[in-house]
Design a protein around this motif. Structure first.
Motif, PDB file in Angstrom:
ATOM      1  N   GLY A  57       0.821  -1.210   0.000  1.00 50.33           N
ATOM      2  CA  GLY A  57       0.000   0.000   0.000  1.00 50.33           C
ATOM      3  C   GLY A  57       0.856   1.261   0.000  1.00 50.33           C
ATOM      4  O   GLY A  57       0.607   2.199  -0.757  1.00 50.33           O
ATOM      5  N   ALA A  58       1.896   1.253   0.857  1.00 47.91           N
ATOM      6  CA  ALA A  58       2.752   2.441   0.972  1.00 47.91           C
ATOM      7  C   ALA A  58       3.514   2.701  -0.330  1.00 47.91           C
ATOM      8  O   ALA A  58       3.720   3.853  -0.716  1.00 47.91           O
ATOM      9  N   ILE A  59       3.902   1.644  -1.019  1.00 47.96           N
ATOM     10  CA  ILE A  59       4.608   1.834  -2.296  1.00 47.96           C
ATOM     11  C   ILE A  59       3.679   2.518  -3.298  1.00 47.96           C
ATOM     12  O   ILE A  59       4.053   3.488  -3.952  1.00 47.96           O
ATOM     13  N   GLY A  60       2.440   2.016  -3.404  1.00 47.30           N
ATOM     14  CA  GLY A  60       1.509   2.626  -4.350  1.00 47.30           C
ATOM     15  C   GLY A  60       1.254   4.082  -4.002  1.00 47.30           C
ATOM     16  O   GLY A  60       1.337   4.964  -4.855  1.00 47.30           O
ATOM     17  N   TRP A  61       0.982   4.322  -2.717  1.00 47.41           N
ATOM     18  CA  TRP A  61       0.642   5.682  -2.277  1.00 47.41           C
ATOM     19  C   TRP A  61       1.842   6.628  -2.392  1.00 47.41           C
ATOM     20  O   TRP A  61       1.740   7.690  -3.026  1.00 47.41           O
ATOM     21  N   LEU A  62       2.970   6.245  -1.790  1.00 53.79           N
ATOM     22  CA  LEU A  62       4.107   7.167  -1.702  1.00 53.79           C
ATOM     23  C   LEU A  62       5.074   7.065  -2.885  1.00 53.79           C
ATOM     24  O   LEU A  62       5.437   8.085  -3.476  1.00 53.79           O
ATOM     25  N   ALA A 111       4.635   0.845   7.809  1.00 57.20           N
ATOM     26  CA  ALA A 111       4.995   0.996   6.396  1.00 57.20           C
ATOM     27  C   ALA A 111       5.266   2.468   6.066  1.00 57.20           C
ATOM     28  O   ALA A 111       6.219   2.785   5.354  1.00 57.20           O
ATOM     29  N   LEU A 112       4.429   3.371   6.613  1.00 63.10           N
ATOM     30  CA  LEU A 112       4.675   4.803   6.383  1.00 63.10           C
ATOM     31  C   LEU A 112       6.040   5.181   6.957  1.00 63.10           C
ATOM     32  O   LEU A 112       6.808   5.925   6.319  1.00 63.10           O
ATOM     33  N   ASP A 113       6.365   4.675   8.156  1.00 63.47           N
ATOM     34  CA  ASP A 113       7.663   4.973   8.768  1.00 63.47           C
ATOM     35  C   ASP A 113       8.818   4.517   7.870  1.00 63.47           C
ATOM     36  O   ASP A 113       9.833   5.193   7.758  1.00 63.47           O
ATOM     37  N   ARG A 114       8.634   3.355   7.233  1.00 57.12           N
ATOM     38  CA  ARG A 114       9.724   2.825   6.404  1.00 57.12           C
ATOM     39  C   ARG A 114       9.882   3.577   5.085  1.00 57.12           C
ATOM     40  O   ARG A 114      10.975   3.748   4.579  1.00 57.12           O
TER      41      ARG A 114
END
Lengths: 88, 325
Positions: free
Chosen positions: B123-128, B187-190
């Motif tokens: 999710g974080a990859i897609g978003w960020l 995930a956001l932290d990473r």
């Protein structure tokens, strides 16, 4: 290498969209389908070997295309008519 | 082209007029080499970028998520192909570019050297990551080199789905159980800081920035795009109820911008130079996949040659005098 042309919908021409690598036309067509029409971008695909395309030489641009520049009379807007002639 | 001065003059006129340069046009060698390097690196990033998410294809939480992720990873492969195709119009061979990737002579975006330990990382990859990529890529749709700009138009259309599916994964987790929320925050932290690094070093230290701007390959500075990304993304994190891992982050009401804390550029350079968590693994996976596919390429080529041979002997049989041609 193959050049790919896609017809977006019935009624319009095939338009160049990109290239694919393939050993033969059949695989080129399959690759083109996978690569360029994943989102309903087309209803028909052509593939043409890149080496089979003959293109005009960019060095000849002036002699080929510039002569059209001073022949504005080929365009309807070149002819001024009285306003009374409404639709022509 | 006969006169080199005139060729250069014509090139400069096109660039100044913000017109597009096409493959058959004369172009300065530096311009050609800069584009080959940039487009190849971009293509390599798309291809290597399949790996962090590809790792979750067999473990996606539902059939629908699996189908979506498969489509996304397939898109990344497609983006790589569009870009290799654009690079080839500059007179370089795709096989040679892949060889440069496999032997480490050309790089790919460092972001893909980070691991994806949980589903939330997808999710974080897609978003960020895709979000940052969109910020970087939208201006490239107006790049001065025609084939690159056209490839980017297609890519940008497809990236938008990638970012939205990622944000939706984050949204679902953020509104889920405490464990799911924690997973989303982790995930956001990473990914937060590596995503900010995707825009490249500060403009003051950027090696190729100035010339690329003059050539119309690059349209905005690294810092400007990074700021744009921060401004767009911080409110999205708030919407998710997640905390951006930057203790110095504050809103400047005067400028209307979010001001972030210092970026650890030592980490950036360490990962670029090969010492990230997954550098070796990514290249090993890529070269193995390439070697494993060799027999398929060889078989397809042999089959094509055989069929061509059959066709020619058929023609000879039915048309002994060669009149049919």
């Amino acid at each position: 290498m193959w050049e790919v042309f896609v017809r977006a919908k019935r009624g319009v021409s095939h338009v160049h969209t990109g290239t694919v690598h393939a050993p033969d036309a059949e695989l080129a067509l399959q690759h083109a389908r996978d690569l360029f029409t994943r989102r309903s971008e087309g209803v028909s695909v052509w593939v043409v070997r890149s080496t089979d395309i003959t293109a005009s030489n960019p060095d000849d641009r002036e002699s080929l295309f510039d002569p059209a520049l001073d022949k504005t009379f080929r365009h309807p807007t070149d002819f001024e008519l009285p306003d009374e002639v409404a639709n022509m | 082209m006969g006169d080199p001065d005139r060729a250069q003059e014509r090139f400069d006129t096109l660039i100044d007029a913000d017109a597009r340069i096409e493959p058959s046009d004369w172009m300065p060698d530096d311009y050609r080499q800069t584009l080959i390097r940039q487009i190849a690196q971009h293509a390599h990033s798309e291809i290597i970028g399949m790996q962090p998410e590809g790792a979750w294809l067999t473990r996606a939480p539902s059939l629908r998520r699996k189908a979506i992720l498969t489509a996304k990873v397939q898109d990344e492969a497609g983006h790589g192909m569009y870009l290799y195709g654009a690079a080839e119009t500059l007179g370089v061979d795709r096989g040679e570019l892949l060889d440069r990737l496999h032997t480490g002579r050309q790089k790919y975006s460092s972001i893909f050297n980070y691991p994806t330990p949980t589903w939330a990382d997808v999710g974080a990859i897609g978003w960020l990551v895709d979000g940052a990529a969109i910020m970087n890529q939208v201006p490239l749709c107006r790049c001065s080199y025609g084939p690159y700009a056209r490839a980017m138009v297609r890519i940008c259309k497809e990236e938008s789905f990638h970012q939205r599916q990622g944000f939706q994964i984050m949204l679902t987790l953020a509104n889920g159980t405490p464990a799911q929320r924690e997973m989303a925050q982790g995930a956001l932290d990473r990914w937060w800081w590596p995503a900010l690094m995707m825009f490249g070093p500060p403009d003051a230290e950027s090696v190729h920035g100035g010339q690329s701007m003059r050539w119309g390959i690059k349209r905005f500075g690294n810092d400007e795009l990074r700021q744009k990304f921060v401004d767009a993304t911080v409110p999205q994190a708030e919407l998710l109820g997640l905390t951006v891992p930057d203790p110095d982050l504050r809103y400047d009401a005067g400028t209307g911008h979010w001001v972030s804390g210092p970026i650890d550029w030592d980490e950036f350079w360490r990962v670029v130079k090969g010492d990230g968590p997954c550098n070796a693994e990514r290249i090993a996976t890529r070269t193995t996949a390439h070697a494993d596919g060799e027999w398929v390429r060889a078989a397809a080529t042999a089959y094509a040659a055989k069929r061509l041979g059959d066709e020619q002997s058929d023609t000879a049989r039915h048309d002994p005098f060669g009149d049919a041609a």
